[in-house]
Every structure is written in C-alpha cells, then in structure tokens.
Scaffold this motif. Structure first.
Motif, PDB file in Angstrom:
ATOM      1  N   VAL A 136       1.051  -1.854   0.195  1.00  0.00           N
ATOM      2  CA  VAL A 136       0.104  -0.245   0.272  1.00  0.00           C
ATOM      3  C   VAL A 136       0.918   1.535  -0.111  1.00  0.00           C
ATOM      4  O   VAL A 136       0.656   1.798  -0.876  1.00  0.00           O
ATOM      5  N   SER A 137       1.568   0.851   0.973  1.00  0.00           N
ATOM      6  CA  SER A 137       2.460   2.188   1.132  1.00  0.00           C
ATOM      7  C   SER A 137       3.229   2.737  -0.655  1.00  0.00           C
ATOM      8  O   SER A 137       4.067   3.701  -0.535  1.00  0.00           O
ATOM      9  N   ALA A 138       4.877   1.653  -0.519  1.00  0.00           N
ATOM     10  CA  ALA A 138       5.397   1.734  -1.572  1.00  0.00           C
ATOM     11  C   ALA A 138       4.843   2.083  -2.730  1.00  0.00           C
ATOM     12  O   ALA A 138       5.488   1.667  -3.772  1.00  0.00           O
ATOM     13  N   GLN A 139       3.362   1.248  -2.536  1.00  0.00           N
ATOM     14  CA  GLN A 139       3.214   0.493  -4.154  1.00  0.00           C
ATOM     15  C   GLN A 139       3.557   0.078  -4.809  1.00  0.00           C
ATOM     16  O   GLN A 139       4.035  -0.228  -5.829  1.00  0.00           O
ATOM     17  N   VAL A 140       4.240  -1.776  -4.082  1.00  0.00           N
ATOM     18  CA  VAL A 140       4.733  -2.957  -4.683  1.00  0.00           C
ATOM     19  C   VAL A 140       3.664  -4.294  -4.812  1.00  0.00           C
ATOM     20  O   VAL A 140       3.530  -4.330  -3.589  1.00  0.00           O
ATOM     21  N   PRO A 141       3.766  -5.397  -5.525  1.00  0.00           N
ATOM     22  CA  PRO A 141       3.234  -6.496  -5.454  1.00  0.00           C
ATOM     23  C   PRO A 141       3.758  -7.172  -4.401  1.00  0.00           C
ATOM     24  O   PRO A 141       5.047  -7.095  -4.849  1.00  0.00           O
ATOM     25  N   VAL A 142       3.517  -7.639  -3.345  1.00  0.00           N
ATOM     26  CA  VAL A 142       3.763  -8.017  -2.518  1.00  0.00           C
ATOM     27  C   VAL A 142       3.052 -10.048  -2.999  1.00  0.00           C
ATOM     28  O   VAL A 142       1.635 -10.115  -2.879  1.00  0.00           O
ATOM     29  N   LEU A 143       4.022 -11.179  -2.974  1.00  0.00           N
ATOM     30  CA  LEU A 143       3.586 -12.123  -2.569  1.00  0.00           C
ATOM     31  C   LEU A 143       3.952 -12.708  -1.755  1.00  0.00           C
ATOM     32  O   LEU A 143       4.854 -12.615  -0.626  1.00  0.00           O
ATOM     33  N   GLU A 144       2.886 -13.726  -1.216  1.00  0.00           N
ATOM     34  CA  GLU A 144       3.259 -14.281   0.617  1.00  0.00           C
ATOM     35  C   GLU A 144       2.712 -15.580  -0.057  1.00  0.00           C
ATOM     36  O   GLU A 144       1.733 -16.398   0.340  1.00  0.00           O
ATOM     37  N   PRO A 145       3.891 -16.415   0.382  1.00  0.00           N
ATOM     38  CA  PRO A 145       4.486 -18.176   0.560  1.00  0.00           C
ATOM     39  C   PRO A 145       3.633 -18.480   1.727  1.00  0.00           C
ATOM     40  O   PRO A 145       3.638 -17.953   2.772  1.00  0.00           O
ATOM     41  N   PRO A 278      -1.091  -5.503  -4.832  1.00  0.00           N
ATOM     42  CA  PRO A 278      -2.945  -5.699  -4.748  1.00  0.00           C
ATOM     43  C   PRO A 278      -3.794  -6.125  -4.425  1.00  0.00           C
ATOM     44  O   PRO A 278      -3.456  -7.800  -4.712  1.00  0.00           O
ATOM     45  N   LEU A 279      -4.354  -6.391  -4.216  1.00  0.00           N
ATOM     46  CA  LEU A 279      -5.397  -7.332  -3.520  1.00  0.00           C
ATOM     47  C   LEU A 279      -5.770  -7.729  -4.986  1.00  0.00           C
ATOM     48  O   LEU A 279      -6.707  -7.115  -6.310  1.00  0.00           O
ATOM     49  N   ASP A 280      -6.755  -8.963  -5.205  1.00  0.00           N
ATOM     50  CA  ASP A 280      -7.699  -9.287  -5.930  1.00  0.00           C
ATOM     51  C   ASP A 280      -8.881  -8.710  -5.748  1.00  0.00           C
ATOM     52  O   ASP A 280     -10.185 -10.530  -4.989  1.00  0.00           O
ATOM     53  N   GLU A 281      -9.315  -7.901  -5.920  1.00  0.00           N
ATOM     54  CA  GLU A 281     -10.603  -7.548  -5.554  1.00  0.00           C
ATOM     55  C   GLU A 281     -11.506  -8.842  -5.765  1.00  0.00           C
ATOM     56  O   GLU A 281     -12.778  -8.921  -5.631  1.00  0.00           O
ATOM     57  N   LYS A 282     -11.072  -8.694  -7.612  1.00  0.00           N
ATOM     58  CA  LYS A 282     -12.607  -9.790  -7.868  1.00  0.00           C
ATOM     59  C   LYS A 282     -12.645 -10.771  -7.385  1.00  0.00           C
ATOM     60  O   LYS A 282     -13.742 -10.977  -6.710  1.00  0.00           O
ATOM     61  N   ASP A 306      -8.425  -4.941   7.363  1.00  0.00           N
ATOM     62  CA  ASP A 306      -8.775  -3.620   6.976  1.00  0.00           C
ATOM     63  C   ASP A 306      -8.926  -3.650   5.846  1.00  0.00           C
ATOM     64  O   ASP A 306      -9.896  -2.397   5.137  1.00  0.00           O
ATOM     65  N   ARG A 307      -8.571  -4.196   4.773  1.00  0.00           N
ATOM     66  CA  ARG A 307      -8.245  -3.787   3.564  1.00  0.00           C
ATOM     67  C   ARG A 307      -9.472  -3.442   2.554  1.00  0.00           C
ATOM     68  O   ARG A 307      -9.987  -3.326   1.969  1.00  0.00           O
ATOM     69  N   ILE A 308      -9.428  -4.925   3.122  1.00  0.00           N
ATOM     70  CA  ILE A 308     -11.512  -5.960   2.367  1.00  0.00           C
ATOM     71  C   ILE A 308     -12.414  -4.773   2.921  1.00  0.00           C
ATOM     72  O   ILE A 308     -13.060  -5.416   2.062  1.00  0.00           O
ATOM     73  N   SER A 309     -12.248  -4.861   4.281  1.00  0.00           N
ATOM     74  CA  SER A 309     -13.624  -4.961   4.669  1.00  0.00           C
ATOM     75  C   SER A 309     -13.858  -2.909   4.114  1.00  0.00           C
ATOM     76  O   SER A 309     -15.451  -3.155   3.665  1.00  0.00           O
ATOM     77  N   ALA A 310     -12.939  -2.677   3.908  1.00  0.00           N
ATOM     78  CA  ALA A 310     -13.077  -1.466   3.129  1.00  0.00           C
ATOM     79  C   ALA A 310     -13.653  -1.408   1.960  1.00  0.00           C
ATOM     80  O   ALA A 310     -14.211  -0.930   1.072  1.00  0.00           O
TER      81      ALA A 310
END
Lengths: 620, 200
Positions: A136-145, A278-282, A306-310
């Motif tokens: 969010v803050s640096a606007q870079v994609p983040v992968l989480e294994p 970014p979040l996979d909103e779809k 927090d982000r998905i609630s928004a």
C-alpha cells in the motif's frame, strides 16, 4: 542445511531444505544474475545460499554493507536488464525504504525481487513490523508464500511478474516459512545470463517533474496487475461452497487454517491469497458476495481485514466481519493451529479437545523453570570488554548507548538499544543535554560499516564529546559469521581519516591495558574511538576444533577457590558452574567445563585468589 | 501412514538438537514420507533454550505443534524437557536425558543444581505423560564420545511404539549424517540407547 551441490544441481529432485534455501533455489532456477544483501534473521540463510551458489554458477553476488546499498546495487542491475534480487529482514526494509519508494515509481527492466523475512513473535528482532503494508505505502506487489515449496515457486514467479509489469516484486516470508524444514521439489533450470545494457531514459531520474509524471503510471500499473491476478491462479478457493461462512487468509496463516479446520472437523470455504498487494478484488468480491460471515485469519496486523472490509463497503456488500476487530486473534505475536482452531471455533463451532489440565500443570511449574536466555558465548570478547567497561561506566555514572549485534546481550551497562547504527548518534544527542556524565557508544564492526560511519562523521563534525567503542570481531557474528568490510578496511584508519584525534586499539582480553585506556579516553575532549580487535571467540573455537588444534583450557583449584562467585555470578561465563561435590573444607567451588572453555584467560585475571590457571594437559 | 506423527526435540543450544532432527528427516524422506519441521535460528546461539518441531506424515500444513499435540518429546536436558512438556498430548512419551545443564538463573544459588534434579522429576509428574529418563551422558561416554548423548536418545526413540521409522532406517540415516570418523561411536551410542529402553 542442504549441501551446496544439491542446492544448485541442475536436475529435478526432491530435496530436504529450509524455507530460505528453497527461496534461494527459486532464485537460481529463475536465473538471478546479481544478488546483494545484508544479513538479518530470518532472511540470512537465503542470502548465504545464493552467495555460495554464485561462485559455482558464475553470477555476481555480495554481502553489502547495508540493505540500502544492497537494494541500490541490485536495482541498477535490474534496470540494465539483468535479473536481480536483494534480501533483508523486516527492519532492513526501513534502511532501504528511501530507495524502494522512488524505485517503485521508476519501475524495473530485468526481474527485480525483494525478499523480506518478517519475524512475528520477535524471535530475533526488535519489533513485529508487518511488511505487507509495503504493497500500500510503496505501491509494490507483494507475494506471500504459505510453505517452503511455495516459497520457491513464488520467488521464481516473482521474477516473471516483475518482468511482465516492470515492477519491483516483494516476496514476504515469515520466520515459520523461512526456518521451516521440508522436502521441496526442485526443477531443472536454464543458466543463460543476459549481457546488461542500460537504455538511457528520463524514467530513471526522480526529479519532481518526472516523478509527478511517473506516479500516475505507477497507480495505473498497480491497477493492471490487480486485473491480472484473478487470472494468475494466485488466489485459490478451497472447500465446499457455503453461504454462511468464508475464511480469507494468506501465507503461513493459511497453513494454520488448514490444520485448524481438520482439528475442528469442519468444511468451510477458504480463500487463500497468494498475492496480498494489490488485492485480487475480483476474486475476493466473488467469494464474499453471497456470504453472511467473513473470517479473517492473519498474523500481527489486520492488513487483509482492514483493506478488504473497506473493499466490501465500497462495493455495497455487508457480511459480518470476524477477525482482529472482534478479538478472535490478537494484533501481536505469532499464531499456531491451536490458536486458529480456537478463533474459528468461536465463530463456526466444532470439536476442540480441552488443554485445561496441561495449562494447569504449566501454571504450577512456570516459576520453577529456570530462565535460559541466549548469552555471550564462552570466551566472548564482548563479555570481557563489557566487564572492564562496566567498572569505568559505573564509577563515572556514564550513559551507555549500545547498538544491534551480539553485544546487545550485555547484562551490565547497556542503557539503550534502538536500531542499526543508533548508538553513536544517540550518544551525540545525550552529550548535548547531559553535561556531567561521560557518554559512551558501543558498536560492532559490521554495524559500524552499516550505519555507524555516517554517525561518526556527524560526531566529528559537531565535536561531540563521546567515547565510541568499536568491538571488531572480524565478522558479522550474530547472523552467522558473514564477512564484512573489516576484512580489508581498517576501522582505526577510517576513524583517523574522519578526523578523530583520539584513536586507540587494544586486545579486549588485556584488562590492565584496557582500564588505562578507558580512563585516559575520558580525559579527552571531543570524540574518541577505542577499537577492541579480536576474532569472534566462537568462530575461533570452531576453527581450532575443525583444524584439530588443541585448545589450552583453564582449570580451577577446588582448594584455593573461595566460592566468591566472581567468575560465575558476576562475570557469568557459561563455561563455569558450581561444583556438585565439596572441597576438603566442605565448601562448594567453581568448576570449568573443559569441553566449552576457549582458554580466553579472563577468569584467571579476575579471580581474587588466583585459583584459576591453565589446566595441566589431561587431554584425551 | 495416514495419521500425522508430531514430535518435538529440545535441549540447550550446542547439544546436537538439529542433528537428531536431521537424522529423522533424512530417514523419513528415504521412506517416502513427507516431513515438516520448524527451527529457530539467530538469537538462539550456544547456551540458549532450543526447540525444534517435527511432523511426519502425508498431509502436512503448519510447521509447529501447539500444546497437547505431540506423541513424543525428546529432551537432551531435564529443565528443557520440563519447559516443553506442555506440548505432549495426554499420555505422550517423554524421552529425556537426566543431564542437567547449569542455567544462568542458578548462578546465585550454589545448591540449585543439587536441589533441582528431584524437583524436576516431581514437576514432570504434574503432566499426564509417560516419562523415560535415560542416563545419556554415561552411555555416551561408554560409547566413546561424550557428544553422542543425542544419539543415545535417538536409539531410545527408535523403540517407541508407533514411531514411523524403524531402527534400521534411523541407523542408515545416522551413518549418512554424522562425520565419517565418528560413525563407530555414534552407532554404539545408538545401540546403547536401544538397549537401555529394552531393559526398562
């Protein structure tokens, strides 16, 4: 640890390795061409493995002086078209953030991966900072294994995604992934490295007008990636469709959810996000639209929650939210399958065996279990240095600003430990407002080159009346004995050339000399630099043992020993303990464990009755 | 095997905890079983309390074992065995060395070690577990190498009913893992561990 040859053998194989080594393999399979990093638990083994492999595979890799230097080195390679990578622990992100935030605007060319090892529960860290927010803050994609196998695949994939979108890719691991050991499937790889070529362009200058133009491009890039994720297969839905409940999770928390559902014997749909920014909103909206309850399971911050609630509010869907906001999991410390099972049970029900009896027994024994924190190793020169210093500091009521490294374990004099390199700067600050007490800073060789240099230059420039003690043990010991510039750059020369007038060196085992030097330094106006140079005792001990060298250990004469406790209670050498039997006077005495004594001699120097001497040769 | 076998190995840093874990995972892999373990590196250097989690089975997800879930605990030091006893499930098996290593909190009390041994056992009995106490240090010395206490316990572990790896499988993995010049002493320590448990 996996054998080096196995780690880079170019064949399909199932190999037992650490999560970090799986990440290293992922980077090798992806054809990383430049790697630079500064060590930091829990990320270090990934870097160690890649750097070791680089020599065999013929690509460039280095231990850099700090995370920012490492990031910038790798970034230049990336924008020259080569695949590049850097790695650090979560707090290392703070050091490289200056470069990261602007590099995100400018984008990349060759795949660029930033591996970050977060440390929920502070196993080896000063905080529980959650790196997912970089998305969010640096606007870079983040992968989480979520396991070592995925850690390998995601690292490889990160290079591809990075090249596809010309974006920096963050791979976020946590201690339980990085230090998990499991069998991981290795694949064949290609080793054709590209010749770097820099295409001149305004894109790579972060001047205001150009940055202003780059920002909308970055926002739009993140939008494009967001659209792409739902097709990428990174979001996975498991379990039977159900309109009552749904669980959203990612990373190691997903593993806990899987175990917890098995424990509770429940089948509830789970949405596992492989990319958390970014979040996979779809996919998220599709998953949640028809559900009455959404449960968030994640460690530390309520990032997804927090982000998905928004996102739900923005899209007019109103499931009941369960997570940190309802207190089913905490906003601190790590999770485990039991904690997650309890959290889920409170919402979805299910069977969970009681552990009341065990908890009761645990409460009864808690006070009895001895405290066994990590300590200075036997023979550690930090222990010797701090012992001698403690006398001088206490006598003069000094303020002692320490730093990050093995020496953070000091039990005697340390007043502050903040972050890498903060000791010297904080000493400067103390010296400006505390006039009647001597001010000390303490720093190791690796931390000195990491961020201590700039602080020392500042102290010289502003004539700070501080005493900077550098313990040069020839390596970055705490994180696993990595090499650093002290191998080729003399810290005394550095201090002198920066303009420090009072620079002395001595052997930290030499107490008499040390005492004189400390007292003398206090008389000096302006910054002093005192360097205690000696190879890390632990590493020296290992080298001796490996090469079959004999170690001349010390021995305590039971009859001379008066059991005053100087060596045990005060000096706290882990190789010395109280005897089980008694001497001829019926008194307990101190005993040295010859299997861990390094023969440093310090105990013999501080013993008030000269009961300690070199042991007579009774080896073998 | 369909059930996941959960265990922990604990002790003091430097006692060879990771070596036991390594041997078990090597043997399990050879047998085609999946393994998942968790270690803590970094601050837990020499002298600190160290624990590793291990899971052997087919469907493995999280790498740690929460309280009340382990079949077996292997402890190289009594205080440490007690510290992690809560991870055993009711009637789980605690294989622990009778070794007591001096913790920092005992520095001020000259008699702490004398008093501790009895109290540790007394405290262990507060847990509903099956305790197997082994004189690992003596047996390791008998095997010819004091550093093989961990292997003595591994021998004992091989005799645990339902432990998914056999004596032979562990022995093979041991040969592969320990330094070549010490294989003989390690094998002897392993046999002594087996013998002790059989004689219980």
């Amino acid at each position: 640890m996996v054998k080096l040859e196995e780690l880079f053998a170019n064949e399909e194989n199932r190999v037992l390795c650490l999560g970090n080594e799986a990440i290293a393999r992922g980077a090798i399979e992806a054809g990383v061409q430049l790697f630079a990093a500064y060590p930091g638990t829990p990320s270090s083994e990934a870097s160690t493995a890649i750097i070791a492999a680089s020599k065999k595979l013929g690509f460039y890799a280095e231990w850099s002086t700090n995370e920012k230097v490492a990031f910038e080195t790798a970034y230049a390679a990336s924008i020259s078209g080569a695949r590049a990578m850097t790695a650090c622990k979560h707090v290392g992100i703070n050091v490289l953030a200056d470069a990261l935030y602007s590099a995100a605007y400018m984008g990349t060319k060759g795949g660029f991966v930033l591996l970050v090892g977060d440390d929920p529960h502070c196993f080896s860290s000063q905080n529980e900072q959650d790196s997912r927010w970089l998305g969010v803050s640096a606007q870079v994609p983040v992968l989480e294994p979520s396991n070592p196998q995925e850690a390998k695949e995601f690292t490889k994939l990160a290079f591809e995604i990075s090249e596809k979108f010309e974006s920096i890719l963050v791979v976020r691991s946590t201690t339980r992934i990085s230090h998990a050991r499991s069998d991981v499937q290795f694949d064949k790889y290609e080793t054709s490295f590209r010749e770097g070529d820099f295409e001149k362009s305004n894109r790579y200058k972060c001047l205001p007008a150009l940055a202003r133009a780059n920002h909308p491009k970055l926002v739009s890039k993140m939008e494009t990636i967001k659209e792409w994720i739902s097709e990428s297969g990174l979001s996975v839905i498991e379990g039977q469709n159900d309109t009552e409940y749904g669980i959203i999770t990612s990373g190691i928390s997903y593993a806990y959810v899987k175990d917890a559902l098995e424990i509770l014997d429940k089948d509830v749909p789970v949405l596992k996000l492989g990319m958390v920014a970014p979040l996979d909103e779809k996919s998220i909206l599709e998953f949640a639209r028809d559900k009455k309850n959404i449960i968030f399971i994640e460690e530390v911050d309520p990032y997804l929650e927090d982000r998905i609630s928004a996102l739900f509010i923005q899209n007019g869907i109103v499931p009941k939210i369960h997570g940190k906001c309802t207190g089913i999991t905490k906003k601190y410390h790590e999770l485990n399958s039991r904690l997650v099972a309890e959290a889920l049970q409170s919402v979805i029900g299910g069977k969970l065996a009681s552990v009341g009896e065990i908890q009761k027994a645990e409460e009864e024994i808690t006070d009895f279990i001895p405290f066994r924190p990590p300590l200075f190793c036997p023979g550690c020169q930090h222990r010797a240095a701090f012992w001698e210093l403690s006398k001088v500091v206490r006598k003069n009521k000094g303020i002692f600003a320490s730093d990050i490294g093995c020496y953070s374990l000091d039990p005697w004099v340390t007043d502050t430990i903040l972050c890498m390199g903060a000791g010297i700067s904080m000493a400067n600050g103390f010296s400006r407002v505390i006039k009647d007490k001597p001010i000390f800073a303490y720093i190791g060789d690796s931390t000195f080159f990491h961020t201590g240099l700039t602080a020392l230059a500042n102290a010289v420039y502003h004539k700070a009346n501080i005493n900077v003690l550098v313990l040069d043990n020839r390596m970055t010991a705490m994180t696993g004995f990595q090499p650093n510039p002290t191998e080729v750059i003399d810290i005394a020369d550095v201090a002198k050339s920066l303009g420090v007038e009072y620079v002395v060196e001595f052997d930290p085992y030499d107490f008499e000399n040390g005492k004189k030097i400390f007292e003398d330094a206090l008389q000096h106006e302006g910054p002093t630099v005192i360097i205690m140079r000696k190879i890390c005792a632990n590493e020296w001990w290992r080298q001796q043992r490996r090469s079959g060298q004999k170690i001349e250990v010390y021995h305590i004469d039971p009859e001379t020993c008066i059991a005053c406790g100087t060596c045990i209670v005060q000096y706290q050498c882990p190789a010395i303990y109280w005897s089980i039997d008694t001497n001829s006077k019926g008194k307990k005495y101190s005993v040295i464990d010859p299997s861990i004594c390094t023969g440093c001699s310090v105990c013999s120097q501080i013993c008030p009755v000269e009961a300690i001497s070199k042991a007579v040769d009774t080896d073998e | 095997m369909s059930k996941t076998y959960k265990m922990i190995v604990c002790g003091v840093g430097g006692q060879g905890i990771l070596t036991i874990t390594d041997i078990i995972v090597i043997a399990a892999r050879k047998k085609g079983l999946h393994v998942l373990g968790s270690e803590v590196h970094g601050m837990a250097q020499k002298g600190g309390s160290v624990v590793t989690n291990l899971k052997i089975g087919e469907k493995l997800h999280s790498p740690t074992n929460p309280i009340g879930t382990c079949e077996v605990l292997v402890g190289l030091e009594q205080n440490e065995s007690l510290r992690y006893m809560k991870f055993l499930k009711p009637r789980g098996i605690a294989i622990t060395s009778n070794t007591v290593l001096f913790p920092i909190s005992w520095k001020k009390d000259k008699k702490a070690a004398d008093n501790a041994k009895e109290k540790i056992e007394e405290n262990i009995t507060k847990f509903d577990v099956k305790l197997v106490m082994i004189k690992a240090e003596n047996l390791a010395i008998e095997a010819g190498l004091a550093l093989t206490q961990n292997i003595v316990l591994l021998g004992a572990l091989s005799q645990v009913e339902e432990f998914p790896l056999t004596e032979d499988e562990l022995r093979d993995a041991l040969k592969q893992r320990v330094p070549a010049k010490y294989v003989e002493q390690n094998l002897k320590a392993f046999e002594l561990g087996i013998k002790t448990v059989k004689n219980l």
